[in-house]
Write an enzyme that holds these catalytic residues in place. Structure first.
Site, PDB file in Angstrom:
ATOM      1  CD  GLN A  75     -41.167  33.330  24.609  1.00  0.00           C
ATOM      2  OE1 GLN A  75     -42.386  33.230  24.758  1.00  0.00           O
ATOM      3  NE2 GLN A  75     -40.614  33.383  23.409  1.00  0.00           N
ATOM      4  CB  SER A  76     -43.277  39.188  29.147  1.00  0.00           C
ATOM      5  OG  SER A  76     -44.340  39.736  29.895  1.00  0.00           O
ATOM      6  CG  ASN A  77     -46.968  34.175  30.016  1.00  0.00           C
ATOM      7  OD1 ASN A  77     -47.026  33.575  28.945  1.00  0.00           O
ATOM      8  ND2 ASN A  77     -46.314  33.690  31.063  1.00  0.00           N
TER       9      ASN A  77
END
Ligand SMILES: *Cc1c(COP(=O)(O)O)cnc(C)c1O
Length: 332
Positions: A75-77
């Site tokens: 879930q890396s922005n």
């Protein structure tokens, strides 16, 4: 500090707004709280990585690269904003995704950021927690070269000296906004993870002669590890921009008491903070970084460590897209 000496591409909507949060301030009955809206940087729903990528992608373009390689959690922005930046600049994007949380739900592995990474057409590769990404990066880079591409590696969170320049710039932008709005700010609060945001801000402020305290709220590492990481990057960045020695070790403070069970794992105080900001200010934050940083700020106010009469700025680093991935784990 001469940021104009560095290659840069325009990706962000700048300056981002600096806004008062009257209902939250009244509710907590402590300091006046302002929010620096770096969730509004504009690229692919925004966030702090966009400022950094202006410089990282600037360097990639200057080197003639055509393929970006980067790394981050599922879930890396950062990965989401990098994948979008690569599209905008006509580059390919190779992504190494690390499985960092325990027993992820189906939503976590398919919604939120990773869903958007797929929309941007990034080539996603998944790895177990603890993978040696320096070694893997070499493997991916060799593959890219073999097929005739020119790779450029953006580290996790774009947190090297080049990426940190984005937050040197943000520090300068904030000082200008405080002057324009006639604000006397006592403290800045930000989430601190891969360290580029915190380090860059410290250099931007100290390098401009401001001694405004910055409180980093940690989201993964222990305090000594996090502070050393930020300090080291701040020292290197200050040298790069020509203000060596402007940041001292004591300038770097990270409170790592709001992490809970681990990086990306939900906590009750994060849950409360996310709902509070939504319901008092109509603002969306994220479960992994800004939600935990807000939990820290709220706790400081309740403990009387930030008090009435003070003015606090919370740096909103974005990431609300991640909320969708946590739809099953937040209590509403
Ligand atoms: C990456 C990120 C941070 C942390 O910034 P670093 O520069 O990695 O310390 C904070 N908030 C959000 C939403 C992020 O995506």
């Amino acid at each position: 500090m001469q940021l104009s000496d560095f290659p840069r591409v325009k990706l962000a909507h700048l300056p981002t707004p600096l806004e008062h949060m009257p209902r939250l301030s009244e509710h907590l009955a402590g300091p006046d709280i302002y929010v620096k809206r770096d969730d509004c940087t504009g690229l692919a729903t925004g966030g702090n990585k966009t400022r950094k990528l202006e410089f990282s992608m600037g360097e990639a373009m200057a080197e003639g690269a055509d393929t970006i390689i980067t790394v981050g959690a599922i879930q890396s922005n950062h990965v989401r904003q990098t994948a979008a930046a690569a599209c905008k600049l006509g580059m390919a994007c190779e992504v190494m995704l690390e499985h960092r949380i325990q027993r992820p739900s189906k939503t976590y592995t398919s919604s939120g950021n990773i869903f958007l990474d797929r929309i941007f057409g990034a080539n996603l590769r998944e790895y177990p927690a603890g993978t040696d990404f320096d070694a893997e990066m070499e493997v991916v880079a060799a593959e890219v070269r073999e097929s005739g591409g020119i790779p450029y590696f953006v580290p996790g969170g774009a947190s090297n000296t080049i990426g940190a320049l984005g937050y040197v710039d943000c520090g300068i932008e904030l000082l200008k906004q405080f002057a324009e709005q006639g604000l006397n700010i006592d403290h800045i609060v930000t989430a601190t993870g891969s360290a580029g945001t915190h380090a860059g801000l410290a250099v931007g402020l100290r390098g401009s002669g401001s001694d405004l305290p910055i409180l980093g709220i940690g989201v993964n590492a222990a305090q000594d590890v996090q502070e050393e990481r930020v300090y080291k990057l701040a020292v290197e960045t200050s040298e790069l921009v020509g203000t060596p020695g402007c940041v001292e070790r004591d300038d770097i403070i990270a409170d790592c008491n709001y992490i809970g069970p681990g990086y990306g794992e939900p906590t009750e105080s994060m849950n409360e903070a996310v709902l509070m900001l939504a319901r008092y200010e109509g603002l969306l934050f994220d479960p992994v970084y800004s939600g935990k940083a807000l939990a820290g700020m709220i706790d400081y106010i309740r403990q009387g460590r930030f008090t009435q009469g003070q003015n606090i700025v919370f740096l909103h680093t974005g990431g609300s897209v991640g909320l969708f991935a946590y739809a099953d784990s937040l209590t509403l």
